[in-house]
Motif scaffolding. Sequence first.
Motif, PDB file in Angstrom:
ATOM      1  N   MET A   1       0.850  -1.176   0.000  1.00  0.00           N
ATOM      2  CA  MET A   1       0.000   0.000   0.000  1.00  0.00           C
ATOM      3  C   MET A   1       0.892   1.235   0.000  1.00  0.00           C
ATOM      4  N   THR A   2       0.458   2.242  -0.708  1.00  0.00           N
ATOM      5  CA  THR A   2       1.251   3.469  -0.716  1.00  0.00           C
ATOM      6  C   THR A   2       0.880   4.327   0.492  1.00  0.00           C
ATOM      7  N   ARG A   3       1.837   5.134   0.928  1.00  0.00           N
ATOM      8  CA  ARG A   3       1.581   6.067   2.039  1.00  0.00           C
ATOM      9  C   ARG A   3       0.433   7.000   1.657  1.00  0.00           C
ATOM     10  N   GLN A   4       0.453   7.484   0.416  1.00  0.00           N
ATOM     11  CA  GLN A   4      -0.581   8.422  -0.020  1.00  0.00           C
ATOM     12  C   GLN A   4      -1.970   7.785   0.060  1.00  0.00           C
ATOM     13  N   ALA A   5      -2.093   6.537  -0.373  1.00  0.00           N
ATOM     14  CA  ALA A   5      -3.388   5.851  -0.344  1.00  0.00           C
ATOM     15  C   ALA A   5      -3.883   5.696   1.096  1.00  0.00           C
ATOM     16  N   LEU A   6      -2.991   5.307   2.012  1.00  0.00           N
ATOM     17  CA  LEU A   6      -3.383   5.145   3.406  1.00  0.00           C
ATOM     18  C   LEU A   6      -3.766   6.493   4.021  1.00  0.00           C
ATOM     19  N   GLU A   7      -2.981   7.523   3.751  1.00  0.00           N
ATOM     20  CA  GLU A   7      -3.304   8.852   4.286  1.00  0.00           C
ATOM     21  C   GLU A   7      -4.635   9.355   3.737  1.00  0.00           C
ATOM     22  N   ASP A   8      -4.911   9.099   2.454  1.00  0.00           N
ATOM     23  CA  ASP A   8      -6.201   9.499   1.875  1.00  0.00           C
ATOM     24  C   ASP A   8      -7.357   8.763   2.541  1.00  0.00           C
TER      25      ASP A   8
ATOM     26  N   SER B   1      -1.170  13.815  13.774  1.00  0.00           N
ATOM     27  CA  SER B   1      -1.420  14.220  12.384  1.00  0.00           C
ATOM     28  C   SER B   1      -1.876  13.012  11.572  1.00  0.00           C
ATOM     29  N   VAL B   2      -2.296  13.280  10.349  1.00  0.00           N
ATOM     30  CA  VAL B   2      -2.649  12.187   9.438  1.00  0.00           C
ATOM     31  C   VAL B   2      -1.431  11.284   9.230  1.00  0.00           C
ATOM     32  N   ARG B   3      -0.246  11.867   9.121  1.00  0.00           N
ATOM     33  CA  ARG B   3       0.991  11.097   8.897  1.00  0.00           C
ATOM     34  C   ARG B   3       1.274  10.163  10.073  1.00  0.00           C
ATOM     35  N   THR B   4       1.129  10.653  11.314  1.00  0.00           N
ATOM     36  CA  THR B   4       1.423   9.795  12.465  1.00  0.00           C
ATOM     37  C   THR B   4       0.370   8.701  12.616  1.00  0.00           C
ATOM     38  N   LEU B   5      -0.865   8.987  12.236  1.00  0.00           N
ATOM     39  CA  LEU B   5      -1.887   7.936  12.237  1.00  0.00           C
ATOM     40  C   LEU B   5      -1.549   6.868  11.198  1.00  0.00           C
ATOM     41  N   ALA B   6      -1.085   7.292  10.026  1.00  0.00           N
ATOM     42  CA  ALA B   6      -0.699   6.334   8.981  1.00  0.00           C
ATOM     43  C   ALA B   6       0.448   5.452   9.464  1.00  0.00           C
ATOM     44  N   ASP B   7       1.427   6.054  10.121  1.00  0.00           N
ATOM     45  CA  ASP B   7       2.555   5.279  10.639  1.00  0.00           C
ATOM     46  C   ASP B   7       2.088   4.256  11.675  1.00  0.00           C
ATOM     47  N   PHE B   8       1.180   4.680  12.566  1.00  0.00           N
ATOM     48  CA  PHE B   8       0.656   3.778  13.598  1.00  0.00           C
ATOM     49  C   PHE B   8      -0.115   2.622  12.965  1.00  0.00           C
TER      50      PHE B   8
ATOM     51  N   LEU C   1       2.135  -3.333   7.648  1.00  0.00           N
ATOM     52  CA  LEU C   1       2.210  -2.840   6.275  1.00  0.00           C
ATOM     53  C   LEU C   1       3.525  -2.120   6.034  1.00  0.00           C
ATOM     54  N   THR C   2       4.032  -2.245   4.841  1.00  0.00           N
ATOM     55  CA  THR C   2       5.185  -1.465   4.423  1.00  0.00           C
ATOM     56  C   THR C   2       4.653  -0.393   3.494  1.00  0.00           C
ATOM     57  N   LEU C   3       4.827   0.862   3.869  1.00  0.00           N
ATOM     58  CA  LEU C   3       4.318   1.953   3.052  1.00  0.00           C
ATOM     59  C   LEU C   3       5.350   2.329   2.012  1.00  0.00           C
ATOM     60  N   GLU C   4       4.878   2.458   0.779  1.00  0.00           N
ATOM     61  CA  GLU C   4       5.758   2.816  -0.341  1.00  0.00           C
ATOM     62  C   GLU C   4       5.806   4.319  -0.506  1.00  0.00           C
TER      63      GLU C   4
ATOM     64  N   THR D   1     -12.545  19.807   4.523  1.00  0.00           N
ATOM     65  CA  THR D   1     -12.312  18.950   3.359  1.00  0.00           C
ATOM     66  C   THR D   1     -10.969  18.241   3.503  1.00  0.00           C
ATOM     67  N   ALA D   2     -10.727  17.306   2.624  1.00  0.00           N
ATOM     68  CA  ALA D   2      -9.449  16.583   2.645  1.00  0.00           C
ATOM     69  C   ALA D   2      -8.283  17.552   2.475  1.00  0.00           C
ATOM     70  N   ALA D   3      -8.477  18.621   1.722  1.00  0.00           N
ATOM     71  CA  ALA D   3      -7.420  19.615   1.531  1.00  0.00           C
ATOM     72  C   ALA D   3      -7.060  20.320   2.835  1.00  0.00           C
ATOM     73  N   ASP D   4      -7.980  20.325   3.796  1.00  0.00           N
ATOM     74  CA  ASP D   4      -7.735  20.947   5.099  1.00  0.00           C
ATOM     75  C   ASP D   4      -6.947  20.034   6.032  1.00  0.00           C
ATOM     76  N   LEU D   5      -6.604  18.841   5.559  1.00  0.00           N
ATOM     77  CA  LEU D   5      -5.921  17.847   6.386  1.00  0.00           C
ATOM     78  C   LEU D   5      -4.578  17.439   5.775  1.00  0.00           C
ATOM     79  N   PRO D   6      -3.641  18.397   5.646  1.00  0.00           N
ATOM     80  CA  PRO D   6      -2.308  18.013   5.150  1.00  0.00           C
ATOM     81  C   PRO D   6      -1.693  16.963   6.066  1.00  0.00           C
ATOM     82  N   ALA D   7      -0.853  16.119   5.508  1.00  0.00           N
ATOM     83  CA  ALA D   7      -0.292  14.983   6.240  1.00  0.00           C
ATOM     84  C   ALA D   7       0.393  15.380   7.539  1.00  0.00           C
ATOM     85  N   GLU D   8       1.099  16.497   7.555  1.00  0.00           N
ATOM     86  CA  GLU D   8       1.870  16.894   8.739  1.00  0.00           C
ATOM     87  C   GLU D   8       1.146  17.901   9.635  1.00  0.00           C
TER      88      GLU D   8
END
Length: 91
Positions: free
Chosen positions: A1-8, A74-81, A88-91, A24-31
Amino acid sequence: MTRQALEDEIREVILASVDMDGLTAADLPAEEALFGEGVGLDSIDALEIGAALRRRFQVKFKANAEENREHFRSVRTLADFIAAQRGLTLE
């Protein structure tokens, strides 16, 4: 799975879980910080998001664990968790 797909996917869960008009999703940058001075979510939102993430990704958060604050930063730290919990290994 890609990091972008998981973050989305996490963004979708957050947007479906919280009631913030115009968010909106645009209001939720990864960091971007999700709470406080960042997006402005609160502890009730965290509970709702946590429940939705448990259902969607079959992950478990420790009850009242201080480390949850970092997972929900953040969205990024949730994806990492989630990636770590699911092996999962994020690409």
